[in-house]
Write a protein that holds these residues in place. Structure first.
Motif, PDB file in Angstrom:
ATOM      1  N   GLN A  10      17.021 -61.613  18.043  1.00 17.06           N
ATOM      2  CA  GLN A  10      17.278 -63.498  18.676  1.00 17.06           C
ATOM      3  C   GLN A  10      16.589 -63.589  19.762  1.00 17.06           C
ATOM      4  N   GLY A  18      20.365 -51.382  24.011  1.00 19.35           N
ATOM      5  CA  GLY A  18      21.241 -51.328  22.813  1.00 19.35           C
ATOM      6  C   GLY A  18      20.498 -51.666  21.574  1.00 19.35           C
ATOM      7  N   ASN A  19      19.539 -52.957  22.089  1.00 22.56           N
ATOM      8  CA  ASN A  19      18.589 -53.409  20.964  1.00 22.56           C
ATOM      9  C   ASN A  19      17.533 -52.558  20.588  1.00 22.56           C
ATOM     10  N   GLY A  22      19.178 -48.956  19.028  1.00 19.07           N
ATOM     11  CA  GLY A  22      20.033 -49.488  17.595  1.00 19.07           C
ATOM     12  C   GLY A  22      18.927 -50.172  16.638  1.00 19.07           C
ATOM     13  N   ALA A  23      17.945 -50.855  17.247  1.00 15.02           N
ATOM     14  CA  ALA A  23      17.182 -51.538  16.330  1.00 15.02           C
ATOM     15  C   ALA A  23      15.625 -51.345  16.394  1.00 15.02           C
ATOM     16  N   VAL A 147      19.107 -52.547  11.186  1.00 14.28           N
ATOM     17  CA  VAL A 147      20.006 -53.402  12.066  1.00 14.28           C
ATOM     18  C   VAL A 147      21.224 -52.444  12.817  1.00 14.28           C
ATOM     19  N   GLY A 148      21.623 -52.806  13.893  1.00 13.23           N
ATOM     20  CA  GLY A 148      22.639 -52.041  14.597  1.00 13.23           C
ATOM     21  C   GLY A 148      23.993 -52.257  13.924  1.00 13.23           C
ATOM     22  N   ASP A 150      26.824 -53.836  14.448  1.00 16.12           N
ATOM     23  CA  ASP A 150      27.521 -55.062  14.506  1.00 16.12           C
ATOM     24  C   ASP A 150      26.762 -55.972  13.552  1.00 16.12           C
ATOM     25  N   GLN A 151      25.838 -55.557  12.594  1.00 14.38           N
ATOM     26  CA  GLN A 151      25.304 -56.472  11.860  1.00 14.38           C
ATOM     27  C   GLN A 151      25.776 -56.116  10.349  1.00 14.38           C
ATOM     28  N   SER A 187      24.018 -46.292  16.438  1.00 19.96           N
ATOM     29  CA  SER A 187      24.121 -47.870  16.074  1.00 19.96           C
ATOM     30  C   SER A 187      24.804 -48.713  16.821  1.00 19.96           C
ATOM     31  N   ARG A 188      25.485 -48.101  17.797  1.00 20.03           N
ATOM     32  CA  ARG A 188      26.218 -48.999  18.734  1.00 20.03           C
ATOM     33  C   ARG A 188      26.274 -48.446  20.010  1.00 20.03           C
ATOM     34  N   ILE A 189      25.335 -48.814  20.935  1.00 16.38           N
ATOM     35  CA  ILE A 189      25.294 -48.388  22.233  1.00 16.38           C
ATOM     36  C   ILE A 189      26.146 -49.280  23.198  1.00 16.38           C
ATOM     37  N   LYS A 198      30.508 -53.290  23.606  1.00 17.40           N
ATOM     38  CA  LYS A 198      29.141 -53.143  23.248  1.00 17.40           C
ATOM     39  C   LYS A 198      28.141 -53.722  24.290  1.00 17.40           C
ATOM     40  N   MET A 199      27.224 -52.818  24.475  1.00 14.10           N
ATOM     41  CA  MET A 199      25.986 -53.509  25.566  1.00 14.10           C
ATOM     42  C   MET A 199      25.581 -54.612  24.897  1.00 14.10           C
ATOM     43  N   LYS A 201      23.550 -58.711  25.653  1.00 15.31           N
ATOM     44  CA  LYS A 201      22.772 -59.533  26.332  1.00 15.31           C
ATOM     45  C   LYS A 201      23.632 -60.584  27.028  1.00 15.31           C
TER      46      LYS A 201
HETATM   47  P1  AMP Z   1      20.176 -59.451  18.637  1.00 20.33           P
HETATM   48  O1  AMP Z   1      19.710 -59.339  20.015  1.00 20.33           O
HETATM   49  O2  AMP Z   1      21.740 -59.829  18.657  1.00 20.33           O
HETATM   50  O3  AMP Z   1      19.331 -60.597  17.812  1.00 20.33           O
HETATM   51  O4  AMP Z   1      20.090 -58.077  18.027  1.00 20.33           O
HETATM   52  C1  AMP Z   1      19.127 -57.487  17.747  1.00 20.33           C
HETATM   53  C2  AMP Z   1      19.284 -56.119  17.135  1.00 20.33           C
HETATM   54  O5  AMP Z   1      19.776 -55.214  18.035  1.00 20.33           O
HETATM   55  C3  AMP Z   1      20.308 -56.277  15.814  1.00 20.33           C
HETATM   56  O6  AMP Z   1      19.721 -55.172  14.882  1.00 20.33           O
HETATM   57  C4  AMP Z   1      21.689 -55.608  16.571  1.00 20.33           C
HETATM   58  O7  AMP Z   1      22.590 -54.981  15.577  1.00 20.33           O
HETATM   59  C5  AMP Z   1      21.107 -54.372  17.558  1.00 20.33           C
HETATM   60  N1  AMP Z   1      22.019 -54.442  18.512  1.00 20.33           N
HETATM   61  C6  AMP Z   1      22.320 -55.477  19.521  1.00 20.33           C
HETATM   62  N2  AMP Z   1      23.377 -54.803  20.314  1.00 20.33           N
HETATM   63  C7  AMP Z   1      23.385 -53.421  20.245  1.00 20.33           C
HETATM   64  C8  AMP Z   1      24.015 -52.350  20.609  1.00 20.33           C
HETATM   65  N3  AMP Z   1      24.849 -52.520  21.921  1.00 20.33           N
HETATM   66  N4  AMP Z   1      24.051 -51.025  20.033  1.00 20.33           N
HETATM   67  C9  AMP Z   1      23.185 -51.115  19.024  1.00 20.33           C
HETATM   68  N5  AMP Z   1      22.603 -51.866  18.381  1.00 20.33           N
HETATM   69  C10 AMP Z   1      22.631 -53.071  18.971  1.00 20.33           C
END
Ligand code: AMP
Ligand code: TRP
Length: 333
Positions: A10, A18-19, A22-23, A147-148, A150-151, A187-189, A198-199, A201
Motif C-alpha cells: 500500500q 517490517g515491510n 517481511g516482504a 507477504v508478511g 499479517d496477510q 514474517s512479523r517484525i 507489530k511494527m 506505518k
Molecule cells: P502494507 O504496507 O500493509 O501494504 O504491507 C506490505 C507488506 O509488508 C505486506 O506483505 C505485509 O505483510 C508486510 N508487513 C507489514 N508490516 C510488517 C511487519 N511488521 N513485519 C513483517 N511484515 C510486515
C-alpha cells in the motif's frame, strides 16, 4: 518450475523495516530467480480504504515504486504497476464480492483491528478490502504470493473465494488457488517500543519503527532508544520466550545478515545490549543507507518512475483485462 509471483504494497507512506524484511527483501530474491515471473503492485485502491490526502497519495505511489527499485527489484524483469489504473481489479472485485460470504469477511482480524471499537464508522471499502486483494491475485493466475504474517488470513480467504467461484460456475481450475510465501522467522517484525506489537506505518511514535528513508543518525538513535530488558543476551531460543523485545532485535540482526536466529544467539550469548545494539545499528546502516539514498535520488526522477508505472500498466492491463473478460463469459454477462 516457473512460479508466478504476485504481491502488493500500500502506498501509505513510511515504508519500514517490517515491510522490507517481511516482504520486499523476499520480492528481490524472487525477482532475481530467472525462473520466476513477478508482478509487484502498488495497491492504491487499498490505500483509500482509510482517508488519504490526494497530494500525499500521489507522492507515496511514486515513493513505493522508488523503494522497490532502490531495494533491488529490476523493472525490466518484473511488472511494476499501480492497481487503480487497471480497471479489471475493481471489476473483478465486484464479481468476487458476489461470491464471497459475509460470514467469511466477518472473521477477518485485520478489519477488527483497523476499524477499532467504532465499526459503524469504518468505510465499506475497509470491510471488503480482502475481496479486492483476492481479485488482485486471481486476475494474474498467481501461483505464489509473498507477504508478511499479517496477510495470511487474507490469503486463506482468497483461496476460499477462488474455489467457490470455480465450484459455483463449474469452471474447474479457472481461478488458480495461490500458495502463500511467508518467511518463517521474519514474517512479523515487531515495534521497537513494544515487542508484542507489530511494527507499523500507522503507529504514532516514529521511534517505534525504522523507516526505509531514515539516515544513519536516526537509525543509531532509534536502536539506542529501543526497548530492552535488564538481562544479558541468552544462550538459547527458549530463554527468549518471555523477552519479546530481545527476540525481535535478534531476529532483525539475523535477517539482515541472512543468519538463523540460533546462529545470531551464538554470536551474542552473554553479551549486554549496548554491545549488541552497536552491531545492530552498524548492519542496519550498512544495509539501509544505500536504499535510503537511492530512494531520495529516484524521487527526483519522477519521469523515470512514471515511465516504469506506465510500462507496467500496459503489461498488467493485457493480462488482467483478458482474465476479467473470461470471468464475464463464465458469469453470463
Ligand atoms: P502494507 O504496507 O500493509 O501494504 O504491507 C506490505 C507488506 O509488508 C505486506 O506483505 C505485509 O505483510 C508486510 N508487513 C507489514 N508490516 C510488517 C511487519 N511488521 N513485519 C513483517 N511484515 C510486515
Ligand atoms: N493487503 C496487503 C497489505 O496490506 C496488500 C495487498 C493488496 C496485497 N493486494 C495484494 C498483498 C495482493 C499480496 C497480494 O499488506
Amino acid at each position: 518450475m516457473t512460479k508466478k509471483i504476485f504481491s502488493g504494497v500500500q502506498p501509505t507512506g513510511n515504508l519500514h523495516l517490517g515491510n522490507y524484511l517481511g516482504a520486499i527483501k523476499n520480492f528481490v530474491e524472487l525477482n532475481n530467480d530467472k525462473e520466476n515471473e513477478c508482478i509487484f503492485c502498488v495497491v492504491d485502491l487499498h490505500a483509500i480504504t482509510v482517508k488519504q490526502d490526494p497530494k500525499e497519495l500521489r507522492n507515496n505511489i511514486r515513493e513505493t515504486v522508488a523503494t522497490f527499485i532502490a531495494s533491488g527489484i529490476n523493472p525490466e524483469k518484473s511488472i511494476i504497476f499501480n492497481q487503480s489504473k487497471v480497471s479489471a481489479h475493481a471489476e473483478a472485485a465486484w464479481i468476487l464480492s458476489c461470491v464471497a460470504k459475509m460470514g467469511w469477511l466477518n472473521r477477518m482480524t485485520q478489519f477488527k483491528e483497523k476499524a477499532g471499537k467504532d465499526k459503524e464508522k469504518a468505510s465499506i471499502g475497509l470491510y471488503s478490502y480482502p475481496i479486492l486483494m483476492a481479485a488482485d491475485i486471481l486476475l494474474y493466475d498467481a501461483s505464489h504470493v509473498p507477504v508478511g504474517e499479517d496477510q495470511k488470513q487474507h490469503l486463506e480467504l482468497c483461496r476460499d473465494i477462488a474455489q467457490k467461484f470455480n465450484n459455483d460456475f463449474e469452471a474447474e481450475n479457472f481461478l488458480k488457488v495461490p500458495e502463500p510465501l511467508i518467511q518463517k522467522e521474519f514474517s512479523r517484525i515487531m515495534s521497537l517500543k513494544d515487542g508484542k506489537k507489530k511494527m507499523s506505518k500507522s503507529e504514532i511514535s516514529d521511534l517505534s519503527r525504522i523507516n526505509l528513508t531514515d539516515d544513519k543518525d536516526s537509525i543509531i538513535n532509534k536502536i539506542k532508544k529501543a526497548k530492552t530488558d535488564v538481562s544479558p543476551l541468552p544462550s538459547n531460543i527458549k530463554d527468549l520466550e518471555k523477552r519479546p523485545e530481545a527476540k525481535n532485535l535478534l531476529r532483525i540482526f539475523s535477517s539482515l545478515n541472512n543468519l538463523s536466529l540460533e546462529e545470531t544467539i551464538k554470536i551474542f550469548e552473554g553479551k549486554n545490549f549496548s554491545e549488541f545494539k552497536e552491531k545492530l545499528s552498524q548492519v542496519l546502516s550498512e544495509k539501509l543507507e544505500p536504499i535510503s539514498k537511492e530512494i531520495t535520488k529516484l524521487m527526483n526522477e519522477k519521469d523515470f518512475l512514471d515511465k516504469i508505472l506506465l510500462d507496467g500498466y500496459k503489461k498488467a492491463n493485457d493480462i488482467a483485462s483478458d482474465k476479467v473478460k473470461k470471468m464475464h463469459e463464465i458469469v453470463g454477462f
